[in-house]
Design an enzyme around this catalytic site. Structure first.
Site, short mmCIF file in Angstrom:
data_model
loop_
_atom_site.label_atom_id
_atom_site.label_comp_id
_atom_site.label_asym_id
_atom_site.label_seq_id
_atom_site.Cartn_x
_atom_site.Cartn_y
_atom_site.Cartn_z
CD GLN B 111 32.12 0.12 2.22
OE1 GLN B 111 31.80 0.86 1.30
NE2 GLN B 111 33.38 -0.04 2.59
CE LYS B 160 26.51 3.57 -6.79
NZ LYS B 160 27.68 2.69 -6.74
#
Lengths: 157, 577
Positions: B111, B160
């Protein structure tokens, strides 16, 4: 008409892509582009040589100014300025032509920076007219490779 | 404080009340924080594109930036159409996308997409945040950039590990320090004086208002200028609502599908005052023949210098906020009468009104007219794109800014329904109606779930002609009726029998919008007769639930007037004769 646009930008990743993307996305052509940091390491200068009528150049300067990371845009063409470009020419030579090439290089106040039995590498610095003239002369001897930095420019005074 | 907490804290401090989006692996840390916030409401959509259009509809009807939260890769790429829509129409938006951890960026991780690279041409600005230390400044700047100057979408790509990283001594910046971004709001006084002189000399002046008037809420100033100097007003599609269309000086919309009188006025005027408009090709048509009599007297007020003299050279450029510049102009400009010009304009209005065939057939224009009558013009109208959009512009009269919501620049099909949901979130007590086509509505129909589960009583009026109507109209007019890929139903022979060999129980067109609405827990009703139109709209308004009204309208209705693409007012096609 050809314009030299000087652009001060934040020295950050992605800025070159923003500027290049602006030109390609809006269909403007870049002839040459030269980028490096200025005396302030946080600021880079881009010198862009491009072509277009007044309307297109006006749009280019406005669009550049609109980019958040662009600090200042100057269309050098409208101002008193000095331009320089550095060109490296690897030209073919034989025992018979070597002297002629060296003589021409001297006339142009250029320099030989590498010598080989079959080639000479010439370094020339100057404005567009000077470097183009030398490149033309070198063509008759056979140019093996040509490397140009693209133009840089600075305002006078 | 961790990066994810900083994001939510920043949203609260920026006064964000609602965020639209969709979770995923790379954005889990922010989702772990956002549902703990007491101030921020999160609305889960069914597609990231829906989220961006909802944020867009929210922003256009409030003036506050719409906020979107999505994951990396496909989550982010699904926002691109929504970002491009907002960028073209100058809509403030902040989109936060998760990104894979910095250590694996560039490794084709799961992703992973180059979100900042992909979104660069469709955002006003974007950021890839590489350290948590820069996060507070980036968030502050993003909200400032999105909603200052010419508004637009800003994307923040947030890896992240940055969401998880801890920043000691966190404090949200109070001030913005940006040396390279300083929008101009005040008009140059000398230019204002010149503009006043040009207007005072004019005998046939025209105001041409765009979306900038709506964004700046400069409608009162436009009205004051129009009335003081007797200047008729035409608006662009996005300018609808910037001037009351019930006012005698209103010429309604101009351009390709503008009224004939607006286009005649544009052709004949000797002074043009463009306010927050950008001389788009759908307005000007053939540039060389556009507005030939005012070329020496064009005043252009716009906050974006790049909009000025881009397509049409301008006599008096004024960079600034429409509201402030008009206020400055009103301080110096003297009243003036233009009775001859107004008489001429009135004559055109009488001679060339908007018309459609009034017979027993259920025609789409009639439906829009009735929506206007029943709602008394007090609803928020959103549109999809195509014929439905143009009829919504023609037959509903807009009197206030932020009541007409439509994708003008990008022309995004599937925009209207999620935009209506976003507008309804912002205005829970208002009537919000999406005027849709049967093609466009299917491009984001999954958001019916969002409307139902969040109790958002959006009314979708589907003008169902079983065609991609605008494309069909162009094929009829410019491609010799060679209807190619525009029929949304089953192919039929002359007698109306399907020729595709599908089983008999496949209906002539799909989906059955009424059943579909019911499948989602919304209400649906099909209308086939003129006399049922008003009761259906009244029923839908009273229901206070999401409703699909499916109007089976005449199939080959065309939008008129029309100036073909690249043509001039001389080639204008009026429609009914």
């Amino acid at each position: 008409m050809e314009h030299v646009i000087s652009c001060l930008v934040e020295n950050k990743s992605g800025v070159l892509s923003r500027v290049a993307g602006l030109f390609s996305g809006r269909g403007y052509n870049i002839d040459t582009l030269c980028v490096a940091p200025t005396q302030d390491a946080n600021v880079s200068r881009m010198t862009i040589v491009c072509r277009g009528d007044d309307r297109i150049i006006e749009q280019i300067t406005k669009q550049l100014n609109k980019l958040i990371d662009v600090i200042k845009v100057i269309d050098m063409t409208a101002e008193e300025h000095v331009e320089r470009e550095l060109v490296l020419i690897k030209v073919a030579c034989t025992a018979a032509t070597r002297a002629d090439i060296i003589q021409l290089v001297n006339v142009f106040r250029a320099r030989i920076i590498d010598v080989d039995l079959k080639t000479l590498t010439v370094e020339v610095v100057g404005d567009a007219r000077k470097v183009e003239a030398l490149i033309e002369l070198m063509r008759s001897f056979g140019i093996r490779e040509l490397v140009r930095t693209g133009r840089v420019a600075i305002l006078r005074g | 404080m961790r990066g994810a907490q900083i994001v939510v804290d920043a949203l609260e401090r920026e006064g964000v009340e609602v965020v639209f989006g969709y979770p995923g692996g790379a954005v889990l840390d922010i989702f772990d924080q956002i549902n703990r916030s007491k101030k921020v409401r999160f609305i889960l959509t069914r597609h990231e594109q829906g989220a961006t259009h909802m944020a867009d509809g929210y922003a256009r009807t409030t003036g506050k930036p719409g906020v979107v939260l999505v994951t990396s890769g496909p989550g982010a790429t699904n926002t691109i159409t929504g970002l491009a829509t907002a960028y073209m129409d100058s809509v403030p938006m902040v989109c936060i996308s998760g990104q894979v951890p910095t250590a694996v960026i560039g490794n084709d991780a799961f992703q992973e997409a180059d979100t900042s690279g992909i979104s660069r041409p469709v955002t006003k600005h974007n950021y890839l945040v590489k350290t948590v230390a820069e996060l507070p400044r980036v968030l502050k700047e993003a909200f400032y950039i999105a909603n200052s100057g010419r508004p637009g979408p800003v994307l923040i790509d947030l890896p992240k590990d940055v969401q998880q990283a801890v920043l000691k001594d966190y404090s949200y910046p109070k001030k913005i320090e940006m040396t390279t971004y300083k929008p101009t709001y005040e008009g140059n006084p000398r230019q204002i004086k010149r503009a006043a002189e040009v207007i005072e000399k004019a005998t046939r002046p025209l105001l041409y208002c765009g979306g900038g008037v709506v964004r700046a809420l400069a409608h009162e100033e436009v009205l004051a200028l129009a009335e003081r100097c007797e200047i008729p007003v035409t608006t662009t599609l996005l300018g609808l609502g910037s001037f009351p269309e019930t006012h005698p000086l209103s010429l309604h919309m101009l351009g390709m599908h503008g009224t004939q009188y607006a286009n005649h006025a544009m052709h004949e005027c000797d002074c043009l005052i463009a306010v927050g408009a950008r001389f788009d090709d759908r307005v000007t048509g053939k540039l060389a023949e556009f507005a030939p009599n005012c070329r020496a007297n064009i005043i252009h007020i716009d906050i974006d210098p790049t909009s000025i003299s881009k397509n049409v050279p301008v006599t008096v450029p004024i960079v600034g906020d429409c509201k402030r510049v008009l206020t400055q102009l009103l301080e110096v400009i003297k009243p003036k009468k233009h009775s001859e010009w107004l008489a001429q304009v009135a004559e055109w209005k009488k001679q060339y009104p908007l018309r459609y065939k009034k017979d027993d057939e259920l025609r789409p224009q009639f439906v829009v007219e009735k929506i206007y009558e029943v709602t008394k013009g007090e609803a928020i109208i959103t549109t999809e794109v195509g014929q439905n959009q143009m009829w919504a512009a023609h037959y509903y009269l807009y009197t206030k800014p932020r009541t007409f919501v439509s994708s003008g620049g990008l022309g995004t099909m599937g925009y209207g329904f999620p935009a209506a949901i976003g507008a309804q979130v912002a205005h829970p007590d208002k009537i919000v109606i999406d005027i849709a086509g049967d093609g466009s509505i299917q491009m984001n129909i999954q958001e019916t779930a969002t409307a139902v589960l969040n109790n958002l009583p959006v009314i979708v009026c589907i003008l169902n002609n079983r065609y991609l109507g605008m494309v069909r109209q162009w094929q009829e007019m410019f491609y010799g009726r060679n209807y190619s890929a525009v029929d949304l139903g089953r192919p039929m022979d002359e007698k109306g029998r399907p020729t595709d060999g599908l089983p008999d129980d496949v209906p002539p067109y799909v989906p059955d919008f009424v059943k579909l609405a019911e499948a989602y827990g919304a209400l649906g009703r099909r209308i086939t007769r003129k006399e049922d139109v008003v009761p259906a709209i009244e029923w839908a308004i009273k229901a206070r639930r999401p409703v699909f009204l499916e109007f089976l309208v005449t199939r080959e209705e065309n939008v008129f007037p029309m100036i073909p693409a690249g043509a001039s007012v001389k080639q204008m096609i009026g429609g009914l004769t």
